[in-house]
Write a protein that holds these residues in place. Structure first.
Motif, mmCIF file in Angstrom:
data_model
loop_
_atom_site.group_PDB
_atom_site.id
_atom_site.type_symbol
_atom_site.label_atom_id
_atom_site.label_comp_id
_atom_site.label_asym_id
_atom_site.label_seq_id
_atom_site.Cartn_x
_atom_site.Cartn_y
_atom_site.Cartn_z
ATOM 1 N N ASN A 116 66.741 61.265 41.744
ATOM 2 C CA ASN A 116 65.983 60.767 42.884
ATOM 3 C C ASN A 116 66.706 61.121 44.180
ATOM 4 O O ASN A 116 67.812 61.652 44.176
ATOM 5 N N LEU A 117 66.064 60.845 45.281
ATOM 6 C CA LEU A 117 66.608 61.190 46.590
ATOM 7 C C LEU A 117 67.904 60.446 46.873
ATOM 8 O O LEU A 117 68.855 61.021 47.412
ATOM 9 N N TYR A 118 67.959 59.179 46.514
ATOM 10 C CA TYR A 118 69.171 58.401 46.773
ATOM 11 C C TYR A 118 70.373 58.998 46.041
ATOM 12 O O TYR A 118 71.442 59.148 46.619
ATOM 13 N N LEU B 80 68.585 53.723 39.497
ATOM 14 C CA LEU B 80 68.607 54.172 40.881
ATOM 15 C C LEU B 80 69.831 55.056 41.155
ATOM 16 O O LEU B 80 69.736 56.090 41.800
ATOM 17 N N VAL C 273 59.637 59.182 54.978
ATOM 18 C CA VAL C 273 60.508 59.345 53.807
ATOM 19 C C VAL C 273 60.372 58.092 52.937
ATOM 20 O O VAL C 273 61.287 57.269 52.871
ATOM 21 N N PRO C 274 59.240 57.956 52.270
ATOM 22 C CA PRO C 274 58.966 56.708 51.551
ATOM 23 C C PRO C 274 59.970 56.405 50.449
ATOM 24 O O PRO C 274 60.303 55.236 50.227
ATOM 25 N N ARG C 275 60.467 57.414 49.770
ATOM 26 C CA ARG C 275 61.428 57.147 48.692
ATOM 27 C C ARG C 275 62.741 56.643 49.255
ATOM 28 O O ARG C 275 63.370 55.733 48.693
ATOM 29 N N LEU C 276 63.176 57.206 50.359
ATOM 30 C CA LEU C 276 64.405 56.729 50.988
ATOM 31 C C LEU C 276 64.206 55.325 51.549
ATOM 32 O O LEU C 276 65.073 54.463 51.390
ATOM 33 N N GLU C 277 63.064 55.075 52.165
ATOM 34 C CA GLU C 277 62.770 53.739 52.683
ATOM 35 C C GLU C 277 62.723 52.705 51.562
ATOM 36 O O GLU C 277 63.186 51.577 51.734
ATOM 37 N N ALA C 278 62.199 53.087 50.426
ATOM 38 C CA ALA C 278 62.129 52.164 49.286
ATOM 39 C C ALA C 278 63.514 51.797 48.777
ATOM 40 O O ALA C 278 63.728 50.715 48.245
ATOM 41 N N ASN C 279 64.470 52.689 48.962
ATOM 42 C CA ASN C 279 65.838 52.446 48.494
ATOM 43 C C ASN C 279 66.740 51.866 49.573
ATOM 44 O O ASN C 279 67.925 51.656 49.330
ATOM 45 N N GLU C 280 66.195 51.572 50.729
ATOM 46 C CA GLU C 280 67.002 51.068 51.840
ATOM 47 C C GLU C 280 67.830 49.820 51.488
ATOM 48 O O GLU C 280 68.991 49.725 51.899
#
Length: 58
Positions: A9-11, A4, A47-54
């Motif tokens: 990735n976005l994060y 991660l 923003v599903p990828r950002l939400e997944a990394n919350e």
């Protein structure tokens, strides 16, 4: 967690941008993606990828 934080990735992109601001403490780095996510939710942008990394920046 390693994937991660170091993957493409976005994060990782958000954290790199935050580091480039010169504010490198953990709290400041966690504020940036939280603010982006809050704005996205307020504007109705998904923003599903950002939400997944919350959990990583809670």
């Amino acid at each position: 967690m390693q994937k991660l934080l170091t993957g493409d990735n976005l994060y990782t992109f958000i954290m790199t941008q935050a580091q480039n601001t010169g504010r490198n403490d953990y709290k400041s780095q966690a504020d940036y993606p939280r603010d982006v996510l809050a704005d996205a939710r307020r504007l109705g942008v998904t923003v599903p990828r950002l939400e997944a990394n919350e959990p990583a920046f809670r």
